[in-house]
Structure formats: C-alpha cells, structure tokens
Write a protein that holds these residues in place. Structure first.
Motif, PDB file in Angstrom:
ATOM      1  N   THR A 194       0.788  -1.037   0.010  1.00  0.00           N
ATOM      2  CA  THR A 194       0.164  -0.064   0.124  1.00  0.00           C
ATOM      3  C   THR A 194       0.931   1.248   0.035  1.00  0.00           C
ATOM      4  N   ILE A 195       0.780   2.149  -0.804  1.00  0.00           N
ATOM      5  CA  ILE A 195       1.187   3.312  -0.938  1.00  0.00           C
ATOM      6  C   ILE A 195       0.542   4.377   0.050  1.00  0.00           C
ATOM      7  N   ASP A 196       1.184   5.119   0.961  1.00  0.00           N
ATOM      8  CA  ASP A 196       0.336   5.977   1.802  1.00  0.00           C
ATOM      9  C   ASP A 196      -0.211   7.540   1.083  1.00  0.00           C
ATOM     10  N   ARG A 238       4.552   7.149   0.021  1.00  0.00           N
ATOM     11  CA  ARG A 238       5.594   6.282   0.626  1.00  0.00           C
ATOM     12  C   ARG A 238       4.990   4.835   0.618  1.00  0.00           C
ATOM     13  N   VAL A 239       5.895   4.058   0.194  1.00  0.00           N
ATOM     14  CA  VAL A 239       5.772   2.703   0.240  1.00  0.00           C
ATOM     15  C   VAL A 239       6.869   1.762   0.681  1.00  0.00           C
ATOM     16  N   ILE A 269      10.560   3.950   0.696  1.00  0.00           N
ATOM     17  CA  ILE A 269      10.897   4.715  -0.403  1.00  0.00           C
ATOM     18  C   ILE A 269       9.858   5.705  -0.576  1.00  0.00           C
ATOM     19  N   ASN A 270      10.231   7.007  -0.769  1.00  0.00           N
ATOM     20  CA  ASN A 270       9.289   8.333  -1.073  1.00  0.00           C
ATOM     21  C   ASN A 270       9.259   8.294  -2.606  1.00  0.00           C
ATOM     22  N   ILE A 271       8.099   8.065  -3.327  1.00  0.00           N
ATOM     23  CA  ILE A 271       8.139   8.232  -4.712  1.00  0.00           C
ATOM     24  C   ILE A 271       7.554   9.585  -5.035  1.00  0.00           C
ATOM     25  N   PRO A 272       8.225  10.488  -5.788  1.00  0.00           N
ATOM     26  CA  PRO A 272       7.435  11.787  -6.279  1.00  0.00           C
ATOM     27  C   PRO A 272       6.177  11.616  -6.947  1.00  0.00           C
ATOM     28  N   ASN A 273       5.329  12.604  -6.475  1.00  0.00           N
ATOM     29  CA  ASN A 273       4.100  12.519  -7.105  1.00  0.00           C
ATOM     30  C   ASN A 273       3.878  12.509  -8.661  1.00  0.00           C
ATOM     31  N   GLU A 274       4.711  13.248  -9.436  1.00  0.00           N
ATOM     32  CA  GLU A 274       4.838  13.155 -10.869  1.00  0.00           C
ATOM     33  C   GLU A 274       4.912  11.898 -11.377  1.00  0.00           C
ATOM     34  N   PHE A 275       5.837  11.064 -10.711  1.00  0.00           N
ATOM     35  CA  PHE A 275       6.059   9.451 -11.102  1.00  0.00           C
ATOM     36  C   PHE A 275       4.609   8.682 -10.706  1.00  0.00           C
ATOM     37  N   LEU A 276       4.207   8.837  -9.485  1.00  0.00           N
ATOM     38  CA  LEU A 276       3.034   8.175  -9.217  1.00  0.00           C
ATOM     39  C   LEU A 276       1.849   8.441 -10.157  1.00  0.00           C
ATOM     40  N   GLY A 316      -0.608   5.971 -12.425  1.00  0.00           N
ATOM     41  CA  GLY A 316      -1.446   5.744 -12.033  1.00  0.00           C
ATOM     42  C   GLY A 316      -1.612   4.888 -10.624  1.00  0.00           C
ATOM     43  N   LEU A 317      -0.587   5.459  -9.695  1.00  0.00           N
ATOM     44  CA  LEU A 317      -0.460   4.410  -8.493  1.00  0.00           C
ATOM     45  C   LEU A 317      -1.085   5.245  -7.267  1.00  0.00           C
ATOM     46  N   LYS A 318      -1.934   4.653  -6.791  1.00  0.00           N
ATOM     47  CA  LYS A 318      -2.382   5.113  -5.184  1.00  0.00           C
ATOM     48  C   LYS A 318      -2.753   3.736  -4.653  1.00  0.00           C
ATOM     49  N   ASP A 319      -2.818   3.952  -3.328  1.00  0.00           N
ATOM     50  CA  ASP A 319      -3.386   2.923  -2.548  1.00  0.00           C
ATOM     51  C   ASP A 319      -2.673   1.554  -2.736  1.00  0.00           C
ATOM     52  N   LYS A 320      -3.394   0.585  -3.371  1.00  0.00           N
ATOM     53  CA  LYS A 320      -2.972  -0.717  -3.513  1.00  0.00           C
ATOM     54  C   LYS A 320      -2.071  -0.893  -4.665  1.00  0.00           C
ATOM     55  N   VAL A 321      -0.828  -1.471  -4.598  1.00  0.00           N
ATOM     56  CA  VAL A 321       0.105  -1.543  -5.610  1.00  0.00           C
ATOM     57  C   VAL A 321       0.578  -2.893  -5.651  1.00  0.00           C
TER      58      VAL A 321
END
Length: 150
Positions: A11-13, A17-18, A96-103, A107-112
């Motif tokens: 899960t990405i918060d 962060r994941v 790791i903390n992935i930048p918003n632009e990459f998320l 299309g990544l949010k919540d379950k990955v």
C-alpha cells in the motif's frame, strides 16, 4: 548483482511512501542501499525500480550509442531519457518516497504490486484476478517466442 523474482502487494500512503518487500531487500543483500533509481516505464505505464549499480550499467550502455556533443538529436534524446529517472532515498526499514509526478504517471495510489523482473522491480497498480493471464494464454505466449505455431 541482485536478482528479483516474485510478486508482492503493498500500500502506498497519501505521501507517496511505500515499503520495499522484504524478499527484495534480502535479494539486495549487502549492496549499499542508500538510494534506488525509479524509472517511468514508457512501454507499460508503470514504474521500474533499479539499484544504482544496475541503473548506471544501463546508462553507460545507452550513452555509448550516442554522440550528444556533435549530434543535436542525440543531445535531445539524452535529455528526454534522463527525465524518466529519479534517485530516491531508502529509509532503514526499506521505505521509499516516490515523487507525485511519477505516481501520477503510473496511476499509482493505495494498492500496488511489486513484481521482480530479474534485475529490476516493477511497481504497478495491484493486479486483480480478472487481469491475470490464464495458463493457456501464458503457454501460447511461450510457444510464440519458441517459434512454434500457437
């Protein structure tokens, strides 16, 4: 060199962060894990995570094909190439903390899902049972690469 295999859900918060799966942290073993390199995968609309060593080898291989000092198109291509990557710090717990632009790109949010891809780790939206490939379709794909008629 680390070898990654298997699929793990996470899960990405809300801050992007994941935590890397423990199996992948273990595969990295004694490698220095202060940073990883996150890549926008332009073929699959997902993210690929590389160790710094693996990423540097890939960059050297790509860079060897170009002459940006004398060819403006090569210079532009090199610029576009590097826009696909970001170095990301790895916390002691593997977070790791992935930048918003990459998320947003992937299309990544919540379950990955993390998927080991031998020398890299693919990060994509969680794969549902409906999206999985049947055994028959998988075997047909294997036959195609073996040159057999499916």
């Amino acid at each position: 060199m680390a070898t990654f295999a298997g699929q793990y859900n996470a899960t990405i918060d809300d801050k992007g962060r994941v935590v890397l799966p423990s199996a992948f942290k273990k595969a990295m073993g004694e490698m220095q894990l202060e940073f990883v390199v996150v890549e926008k995968n332009r073929r699959s609309k997902c993210l690929d995570i590389h160790t710094v060593d693996t990423w540097e080898r890939g960059v050297e291989k790509f860079r060897a094909k170009l002459s940006p000092e004398t060819n403006p198109m090569h210079d532009k291509l090199l610029q576009l190439y590097f826009q696909n990557f970001v170095h990301v710090g790895v916390a002691a717990n593997g977070r790791i903390n992935i930048p918003n632009e990459f998320l947003e790109y992937a299309g990544l949010k919540d379950k990955v899902s993390f998927l080991g891809m031998q020398t890299s780790i693919r990060l994509s939206t969680a794969v549902s049972a409906q999206e999985s490939v049947s055994d028959e379709d998988y075997l047909d794909m294997l036959k195609m690469i073996d040159g057999q008629n499916a």
